[in-house]
Design a protein around this motif. Structure first.
Motif, PDB file in Angstrom:
ATOM      1  N   ASP A  62       0.839  -1.201   0.000  1.00  0.00           N
ATOM      2  CA  ASP A  62       0.000   0.000   0.000  1.00  0.00           C
ATOM      3  C   ASP A  62       0.870   1.245   0.000  1.00  0.00           C
ATOM      4  N   ASP A  63       0.245   2.354  -0.266  1.00  0.00           N
ATOM      5  CA  ASP A  63       0.945   3.643  -0.250  1.00  0.00           C
ATOM      6  C   ASP A  63       0.413   4.415   0.952  1.00  0.00           C
ATOM      7  N   CYS A  64       1.307   4.728   1.872  1.00  0.00           N
ATOM      8  CA  CYS A  64       0.880   5.330   3.137  1.00  0.00           C
ATOM      9  C   CYS A  64       1.385   6.771   3.221  1.00  0.00           C
ATOM     10  N   PRO A  65       0.522   7.748   2.926  1.00  0.00           N
ATOM     11  CA  PRO A  65       0.984   9.138   2.990  1.00  0.00           C
ATOM     12  C   PRO A  65       1.253   9.582   4.436  1.00  0.00           C
ATOM     13  N   ASN A  66       2.122  10.548   4.591  1.00  0.00           N
ATOM     14  CA  ASN A  66       2.447  11.036   5.936  1.00  0.00           C
ATOM     15  C   ASN A  66       1.247  11.699   6.576  1.00  0.00           C
ATOM     16  N   TYR A  67       1.244  11.689   7.918  1.00  0.00           N
ATOM     17  CA  TYR A  67       0.191  12.410   8.635  1.00  0.00           C
ATOM     18  C   TYR A  67       0.339  13.910   8.328  1.00  0.00           C
ATOM     19  N   GLY A  68      -0.785  14.559   8.092  1.00  0.00           N
ATOM     20  CA  GLY A  68      -0.727  15.989   7.788  1.00  0.00           C
ATOM     21  C   GLY A  68      -0.802  16.258   6.290  1.00  0.00           C
ATOM     22  N   SER A  69      -0.804  15.191   5.459  1.00  0.00           N
ATOM     23  CA  SER A  69      -0.898  15.382   4.002  1.00  0.00           C
ATOM     24  C   SER A  69      -2.273  15.955   3.653  1.00  0.00           C
ATOM     25  N   SER A  70      -2.309  16.736   2.568  1.00  0.00           N
ATOM     26  CA  SER A  70      -3.570  17.371   2.160  1.00  0.00           C
ATOM     27  C   SER A  70      -4.547  16.331   1.621  1.00  0.00           C
TER      28      SER A  70
ATOM     29  N   GLY B 245      -6.473   6.136   3.386  1.00  0.00           N
ATOM     30  CA  GLY B 245      -7.423   7.251   3.258  1.00  0.00           C
ATOM     31  C   GLY B 245      -7.180   8.343   4.294  1.00  0.00           C
ATOM     32  N   GLY B 246      -6.030   8.238   4.980  1.00  0.00           N
ATOM     33  CA  GLY B 246      -5.641   9.282   5.920  1.00  0.00           C
ATOM     34  C   GLY B 246      -6.706   9.552   6.969  1.00  0.00           C
ATOM     35  N   VAL B 247      -6.929  10.823   7.257  1.00  0.00           N
ATOM     36  CA  VAL B 247      -7.895  11.191   8.307  1.00  0.00           C
ATOM     37  C   VAL B 247      -9.213  11.656   7.677  1.00  0.00           C
TER      38      VAL B 247
ATOM     39  N   PRO C 211      -2.938  12.770  16.548  1.00  0.00           N
ATOM     40  CA  PRO C 211      -3.391  12.727  17.944  1.00  0.00           C
ATOM     41  C   PRO C 211      -4.349  11.548  18.158  1.00  0.00           C
ATOM     42  N   LYS C 212      -4.445  11.117  19.417  1.00  0.00           N
ATOM     43  CA  LYS C 212      -5.255   9.936  19.726  1.00  0.00           C
ATOM     44  C   LYS C 212      -6.720  10.102  19.328  1.00  0.00           C
ATOM     45  N   GLU C 213      -7.278  11.317  19.506  1.00  0.00           N
ATOM     46  CA  GLU C 213      -8.692  11.536  19.167  1.00  0.00           C
ATOM     47  C   GLU C 213      -8.913  11.298  17.673  1.00  0.00           C
ATOM     48  N   GLU C 214      -7.920  11.708  16.886  1.00  0.00           N
ATOM     49  CA  GLU C 214      -7.999  11.541  15.435  1.00  0.00           C
ATOM     50  C   GLU C 214      -7.998  10.048  15.071  1.00  0.00           C
ATOM     51  N   LEU C 215      -7.126   9.321  15.723  1.00  0.00           N
ATOM     52  CA  LEU C 215      -7.033   7.879  15.494  1.00  0.00           C
ATOM     53  C   LEU C 215      -8.371   7.203  15.804  1.00  0.00           C
ATOM     54  N   LEU C 216      -8.952   7.532  16.962  1.00  0.00           N
ATOM     55  CA  LEU C 216     -10.211   6.897  17.351  1.00  0.00           C
ATOM     56  C   LEU C 216     -11.348   7.320  16.428  1.00  0.00           C
ATOM     57  N   ARG C 217     -11.336   8.581  16.018  1.00  0.00           N
ATOM     58  CA  ARG C 217     -12.376   9.085  15.108  1.00  0.00           C
ATOM     59  C   ARG C 217     -12.354   8.283  13.794  1.00  0.00           C
ATOM     60  N   ILE C 218     -11.160   8.062  13.266  1.00  0.00           N
ATOM     61  CA  ILE C 218     -11.051   7.339  11.994  1.00  0.00           C
ATOM     62  C   ILE C 218     -11.386   5.852  12.167  1.00  0.00           C
ATOM     63  N   LEU C 219     -10.942   5.293  13.293  1.00  0.00           N
ATOM     64  CA  LEU C 219     -11.281   3.886  13.539  1.00  0.00           C
ATOM     65  C   LEU C 219     -12.793   3.710  13.640  1.00  0.00           C
ATOM     66  N   LYS C 220     -13.435   4.649  14.365  1.00  0.00           N
ATOM     67  CA  LYS C 220     -14.885   4.549  14.565  1.00  0.00           C
ATOM     68  C   LYS C 220     -15.659   4.598  13.257  1.00  0.00           C
ATOM     69  N   CYS C 221     -15.155   5.383  12.295  1.00  0.00           N
ATOM     70  CA  CYS C 221     -15.921   5.458  11.046  1.00  0.00           C
ATOM     71  C   CYS C 221     -15.472   4.396  10.033  1.00  0.00           C
ATOM     72  N   THR C 222     -14.306   3.799  10.238  1.00  0.00           N
ATOM     73  CA  THR C 222     -13.806   2.819   9.255  1.00  0.00           C
ATOM     74  C   THR C 222     -14.201   1.384   9.599  1.00  0.00           C
TER      75      THR C 222
END
Ligand SMILES: [Zn+2]
Length: 362
Positions: free
Chosen positions: A138-146, A181-183, A213-224
């Protein structure tokens, strides 16, 4: 291949059948990037209750090389007769090597040699290594990518997932897709839809734990996580702290891997039910109690904090080994208790109780 055996809200227990046995989930895999969980033997891993390890296809492809591994297979090579996952190596490539990404594959230079790592080559390498579960490249873009950068990278991830599936010819080896799909929830959704069209034996969430940040991680996990099928294993890549694991189990994650317990051990940090602490602190010089009194591991049964403190102070390798055994046992035992709690419909309570004690750090 995978069956759910008990459920409590979104948390579940299950059985993943691989050609090297059954992995009871939720499970935690120690990281054996180069074919070794650092400082530990396979017997020790077995003794502390390891069900599966994850190695890295790219690292093994480079050294010792698939010519060596295709003769003997990774299981006999590292004397491990249980399940082996191979990570594809895309994530490591991006982080550890200076590389150029094109739609065809990844180009990088190592030891004066040019390498061109394509999705097809990645799957071929995993076939030859002989792992039980292969991961797509897979291609994993850095955190903070547009958004635009992540959307473009996602096109490549999806195309590569299709190419990996086409190249995968070994029916006894499972193959998992990786959701990127990043954040961005809509990109995550698109990715899941496309991966489902291709069809995989399991679905991993990638592109997290890379500085968000952890909130971001959980937010993405919750919707994915809810978008992936219930009857397939769900794997969260690279997550290893007790609080993150328990939180993700309650969201429906079945499989975890991380260097967290072993890396911490090598850097003198003990993980215990009362939180983490550094064994090199002065107060442990005369402390003859075990690292964790409630722990059943060999280290805690036989050795004191004072001894391990001494080993670390003297830079003796045994210190790292003893603490690695303890930290891994601690996480694996937590997983065992989590499975038991889900089966008894008491996971929420278990998690709450665990976190109360864990946060009550001395
Ligand atoms: Zn212990």
């Amino acid at each position: 291949m995978f069956e759910v055996t008990a459920e409590e809200k979104d948390a579940r227990t299950g059985k993943l059948h691989t050609q090297h046995g059954v992995v009871e989930t939720p499970c935690f895999m120690p990281v054996a990037t180069k074919g070794t969980v650092k400082t530990l033997t396979s017997d020790e891993l077995d003794e502390i209750g390891t069900q599966a390890v994850i190695t890295n296809a790219l690292h093994l492809y480079l050294n010792p090389g698939v010519d060596v591994l295709s003769h003997i297979g990774i299981h006999r090579f590292m004397d491990w007769d249980k399940t082996v996952f191979t990570d594809s190596g895309g994530f490591q490539l991006i982080r550890d090597f200076n590389l150029k990404i094109t739609n065809k594959g990844l180009m990088f230079k190592m030891d004066k040699t040019n390498h061109f790592f394509t999705p097809e080559l990645c799957i071929e390498a995993q076939n030859q290594i002989g792992s039980d579960v292969a991961m797509v490249l897979d291609d994993c873009p850095n955190y903070g990518s547009s958004y635009e950068t992540v959307a473009n990278s996602l096109k490549r991830t999806i195309e590569w997932a299709g190419r990996c599936k086409n190249a995968h010819k070994k029916s006894e080896q499972l193959i998992f897709g990786i959701v990127q799909g990043g954040v961005f929830p809509d990109l995550r959704k698109t990715c899941v839809e496309k991966l489902l069209e291709i069809g995989f034996d399991g679905y991993a969430v990638g592109g997290l734990t890379i500085g968000e940040p952890k909130e971001e991680l959980l937010r993405i996990l919750k919707c994915t996580v809810p978008l992936t099928p219930k009857n397939k294993p769900k794997y969260m890549m690279g997550l290893g702290s007790p609080e993150d694991i328990l939180e993700s189990i309650s969201l429906g994650i079945d499989i975890f891997d991380s260097a967290f317990p072993t890396r911490n051990a090598r850097h003198r940090t003990a993980i215990t039910r009362h939180g983490n602490f550094e064994i090199t602190k002065k107060k442990y010089i005369n402390d003859f109690s075990p690292v964790d009194e409630s722990c059943g591991c060999r280290t805690c049964k036989k050795y004191s904090k004072a001894y391990i403190h001494h080993l670390f102070k003297e830079k003796e390798l045994l210190g790292m080994r003893l603490l690695s055994i303890h930290n891994l046992y601690f996480i694996l035992n937590m997983m065992k208790n989590a499975r038991k709690a889900i089966r008894n419909n008491g996971f929420d309570e278990y998690k709450k109780d665990f976190m109360e004690k864990y946060n009550r750090h001395e």
